[in-house]
Design a protein around this motif. Structure first.
Motif, mmCIF file in Angstrom:
data_model
loop_
_atom_site.group_PDB
_atom_site.id
_atom_site.type_symbol
_atom_site.label_atom_id
_atom_site.label_comp_id
_atom_site.label_asym_id
_atom_site.label_seq_id
_atom_site.Cartn_x
_atom_site.Cartn_y
_atom_site.Cartn_z
ATOM 1 N N HIS A 64 -4.969 -0.683 -7.286
ATOM 2 C CA HIS A 64 -6.467 -0.164 -6.789
ATOM 3 C C HIS A 64 -6.275 0.966 -5.914
ATOM 4 O O HIS A 64 -5.333 0.943 -4.867
ATOM 5 N N VAL A 65 -6.858 2.118 -6.281
ATOM 6 C CA VAL A 65 -6.931 3.096 -5.456
ATOM 7 C C VAL A 65 -8.057 3.028 -4.443
ATOM 8 O O VAL A 65 -9.326 2.796 -4.698
ATOM 9 N N ILE A 66 -7.598 3.247 -3.019
ATOM 10 C CA ILE A 66 -8.652 3.485 -1.989
ATOM 11 C C ILE A 66 -9.285 4.581 -1.963
ATOM 12 O O ILE A 66 -8.677 5.664 -1.696
ATOM 13 N N LYS A 67 -10.546 4.526 -2.260
ATOM 14 C CA LYS A 67 -11.333 5.894 -2.621
ATOM 15 C C LYS A 67 -11.366 6.728 -1.457
ATOM 16 O O LYS A 67 -11.157 8.137 -1.516
ATOM 17 N N THR A 68 -11.295 6.146 0.039
ATOM 18 C CA THR A 68 -11.676 7.024 0.917
ATOM 19 C C THR A 68 -10.297 7.835 1.410
ATOM 20 O O THR A 68 -10.409 8.912 1.835
ATOM 21 N N ASN A 69 -9.201 7.329 1.013
ATOM 22 C CA ASN A 69 -8.083 8.316 1.175
ATOM 23 C C ASN A 69 -6.996 8.254 0.218
ATOM 24 O O ASN A 69 -5.737 8.934 0.483
ATOM 25 N N THR A 102 -5.006 6.190 -0.914
ATOM 26 C CA THR A 102 -3.826 5.355 -1.002
ATOM 27 C C THR A 102 -3.894 4.484 -2.262
ATOM 28 O O THR A 102 -4.863 4.323 -2.683
ATOM 29 N N LEU A 115 -3.213 0.515 -3.711
ATOM 30 C CA LEU A 115 -2.536 -0.720 -3.353
ATOM 31 C C LEU A 115 -2.114 -1.377 -4.642
ATOM 32 O O LEU A 115 -2.605 -1.419 -5.743
ATOM 33 N N GLU A 165 -1.052 -5.137 -11.172
ATOM 34 C CA GLU A 165 -2.314 -4.392 -11.079
ATOM 35 C C GLU A 165 -2.280 -3.275 -9.907
ATOM 36 O O GLU A 165 -1.548 -3.380 -8.971
ATOM 37 N N LEU A 197 0.739 -0.971 -0.042
ATOM 38 C CA LEU A 197 -0.163 -0.067 0.080
ATOM 39 C C LEU A 197 0.727 1.288 0.035
ATOM 40 O O LEU A 197 1.763 1.383 0.921
ATOM 41 N N PHE A 198 0.517 1.997 -1.067
ATOM 42 C CA PHE A 198 1.372 3.427 -1.097
ATOM 43 C C PHE A 198 0.532 4.499 -0.526
ATOM 44 O O PHE A 198 -0.660 4.550 -1.011
ATOM 45 N N ARG A 199 1.098 5.474 -0.054
ATOM 46 C CA ARG A 199 0.374 6.687 0.505
ATOM 47 C C ARG A 199 -0.143 7.332 -1.015
ATOM 48 O O ARG A 199 0.382 7.337 -1.989
#
Lengths: 214, 214
Positions: free
Chosen positions: A142-147, A149, A151, A140, A62-64
């Motif tokens: 995936h952008v975590i929508k809430t913040n 970050t 993956l 692949e 997970l990247f910021r």
């Protein structure tokens, strides 16, 4: 301490950062190596690493949210290649130091005194003194929508494990390897093995495959 | 041992499963509690847990592809609520046993001898003897296309941390807590603190915020 959502939201910022980062417990932590488009190596410590699958062999990081100085993320976007290197206790101080904001024309290998290794089998900068190293290709993300970050999931193309810590059944002796796990953002723990169990089965039902994700 | 992609693909299956599951090192591991639609509690061990963010406070868990017996996943879909509970070394055998394939009408709390705790602040079954507990609400999920595993991200609504392991700055003493981390699918390690460092800074540049994801 008991905290509800409103308590969490009103916590002093650094207290909350420390606390929430510790809630997940002792976390996998790695040094992530990349090259930028000029062939300049980069090395950064990441404690948000998860096993994604064994076949195909995949790991997620997970990247910021991406900023100007997100060198590792940008290098992976450019080259699709990166390395992950487990951190032995002897290297923990140098590994932590890679989290400082070095400019993009500085290699953290040099700046932090970590020996870089280049090999013919996989194009990426490895940590020479790491006992467990992987070369991965971006598969692949995936952008975590809430913040915001991100993956990134990489497919493992290359593995190097020191023979002395690899057991015949494929286990790695993480205690003998002196691998560290991370607590929060700044604490590091060595691992002492307390138990190993056979696949868990319901007592009257010995025929099933295990339920754990592999 | 050195392995290229073709070596990895041709490894004996259980050797590869063990090896790949160990590459990520000592991993965060938790007991995940849910209720099904009949109010029946479920408890399962998960070692694919990552910190996603501190504000809002979020944690991610990777689930294997959904099958008929994916009780935890289905319960979260139905109720949007789940708990995560750190595992002290004293509970590691019972915690591992929750990975057996119990039928959906069986509570792993009862079957594995783990004491269940119900509280007024959050609707979910907690592990009474865990020292670090969270209540979370489903926030978003992402399917990893390559192997159909699913990352569920939950927002932390409730936190309980035993006072004796919580430090004034928000750190949790994972050694004193006797929290375990997982190696592969069946090994558990206790944590011994080796180091804690200040925010890393480039030597001539003490003014920046740290680069690590929070």
């Amino acid at each position: 301490m008991i905290a509800t959502l409103s308590d969490i939201e009103s916590m002093e910022k650094s207290f909350r950062t420390n606390l929430i980062n510790h809630l997940s417990g002792g976390k996998a932590v790695h040094l992530l190596g990349t090259f930028n488009k000029h062939g300049q190596s980069n090395l950064a410590i990441f404690s948000n690493v998860i096993h994604v699958g064994a076949n195909p062999a995949m790991i997620g990081i997970l990247f910021r949210p991406v900023l100007n100085d997100s060198h590792s993320y940008k290098n992976i976007q450019a080259n699709k290649r990166f390395t992950l290197n487990q951190i032995p206790a002897s290297m923990v101080q140098a590994a932590h130091q890679t989290s400082a904001r070095y400019p993009s024309n500085t290699s953290e290998f040099e700046a932090c005194g970590i020996e870089e290794e280049i090999i013919p089998e996989f194009e990426g900068p490895f940590v020479k003194n790491s006992l467990v190293k992987m070369g991965l290709i971006w598969e692949e993300e995936h952008v975590i929508k809430t913040n915001q970050t991100i993956l990134i999931v990489g497919k493992i193309q290359y593995i190097s494990v020191e023979d002395s810590i690899l057991l015949p059944d494929g286990h790695i002796d993480l205690e003998k390897a002196q691998s560290v796990s991370a607590g929060g953002l700044d604490s590091y723990y060595q691992l002492n093995k307390v138990a190993q169990f056979p696949y868990a089965k319901v007592s009257a039902d010995a025929s099933h495959e295990p339920r754990r994700n592999s």
